[in-house]
Design an enzyme around this catalytic site. Structure first.
Site, PDB file in Angstrom:
ATOM      1  N   GLN A 158      -3.519   3.264   4.965  1.00 16.31           N
ATOM      2  CA  GLN A 158      -3.933   1.935   4.065  1.00 16.31           C
ATOM      3  C   GLN A 158      -3.735   0.718   4.586  1.00 16.31           C
ATOM      4  O   GLN A 158      -2.708   0.562   5.530  1.00 16.31           O
ATOM      5  CB  GLN A 158      -3.558   2.261   2.832  1.00 16.31           C
ATOM      6  N   VAL A 170       0.904  -1.190  -0.116  1.00 15.17           N
ATOM      7  CA  VAL A 170       0.026   0.154  -0.048  1.00 15.17           C
ATOM      8  C   VAL A 170       0.920   1.112   0.063  1.00 15.17           C
ATOM      9  O   VAL A 170       2.157   1.149   0.227  1.00 15.17           O
ATOM     10  CB  VAL A 170      -0.906  -0.141   1.420  1.00 15.17           C
ATOM     11  N   SER A 171       0.327   2.450  -0.334  1.00 14.18           N
ATOM     12  CA  SER A 171       1.074   3.503  -0.632  1.00 14.18           C
ATOM     13  C   SER A 171       1.386   4.179   0.550  1.00 14.18           C
ATOM     14  O   SER A 171       2.452   5.117   0.759  1.00 14.18           O
ATOM     15  CB  SER A 171       0.515   4.377  -1.710  1.00 14.18           C
ATOM     16  N   THR A 172       0.287   4.419   1.488  1.00 13.67           N
ATOM     17  CA  THR A 172       0.390   5.312   2.829  1.00 13.67           C
ATOM     18  C   THR A 172       0.163   4.412   4.100  1.00 13.67           C
ATOM     19  O   THR A 172      -0.557   3.364   3.842  1.00 13.67           O
ATOM     20  CB  THR A 172      -0.509   6.516   2.409  1.00 13.67           C
ATOM     21  N   ALA A 217       4.910   1.529   1.095  1.00 13.96           N
ATOM     22  CA  ALA A 217       5.839   2.270   0.306  1.00 13.96           C
ATOM     23  C   ALA A 217       5.099   2.962  -1.035  1.00 13.96           C
ATOM     24  O   ALA A 217       4.201   2.499  -1.635  1.00 13.96           O
ATOM     25  CB  ALA A 217       7.293   1.520  -0.391  1.00 13.96           C
TER      26      ALA A 217
END
Length: 209
Positions: A16, A11-13, A44
């Site tokens: 999440q 996941v990006s954040t 990341a």
């Protein structure tokens, strides 16, 4: 059981969660008769080069401990088209495939896999050409507006301007990583500034002739 697999979720954040991806990929592995040897999760951004969990999977692949990597979609695995192509090629050398839930399986030792690799290589080159064109266009537009490009004569490099702050924060016990993140410079730059400062403060020893 079938092929040995590693599940990779990203996941990006921090707000999440990987849990949905884990649930979907676990069910996907059961349907495909994969033997899941590990579930690897990380937070990341898509472009981030710091992919600890992904690197662990690559290590498993190199050690021939897995046969496949399961992802919900290819964008979870690759940072860019070129990065995706590079890692697929590396995995292919170890006979490891990347399998997305969409049903796309990338095995570069098959005709279909080689065709997909050729398409990806073309897309990667297109992305590089497009980026180069945008950079050149932006520089030309800036020059046309009279903006001077590059460091001007007499202008100190950013690392020199920030050196006093780096030294002060280092003296407070801050880590190089923390300082780099806070000041917007690389950790190597921080280390070099501190090293130069220590060298300048080192006592000079005179050698008798």
């Amino acid at each position: 059981m079938g092929q040995r697999a590693a599940i990779y979720c990203r996941v990006s954040t921090a707000d999440q969660s990987c849990e949905r991806q884990v649930d979907e990929l676990t069910a996907f592995a059961e349907r495909g008769d994969y033997e899941v040897l590990g579930v690897f999760k990380e937070t990341a951004s898509g472009a981030s080069a710091n992919r600890t969990a992904r690197n662990r999977i690559i290590d498993l692949a190199q050690a021939r401990q897995i046969d496949a990597v399961l992802v919900t979609e290819l964008s979870r695995w690759g940072r860019s088209t070129q990065d995706l192509l590079n890692t697929l090629d590396k995995l292919a050398g170890w006979k490891v495939s990347v399998v997305a839930m969409s049903g796309m399986t990338f095995e570069l030792d098959t005709p279909h896999g080689r065709m997909m690799a050729t398409l990806l290589a073309g897309i990667a080159q297109f992305e590089r050409d497009l980026l180069s064109e945008r950079v050149k266009s932006g520089l030309a537009a800036a020059k046309a507006r009279g903006k001077k490009l590059g460091r001007q004569s007499g202008q100190r490099p950013k690392s020199d301007r920030l050196a006093p702050k780096v030294i002060a924060l280092s003296a407070e016990g801050r880590s190089y990583r923390w300082i780099a993140r806070d000041l917007g410079i690389s950790k190597n730059t921080v280390a070099e500034i501190v090293k130069r400062r220590k060298s300048s403060e080192a006592p000079q020893v005179e050698t008798a002739l």
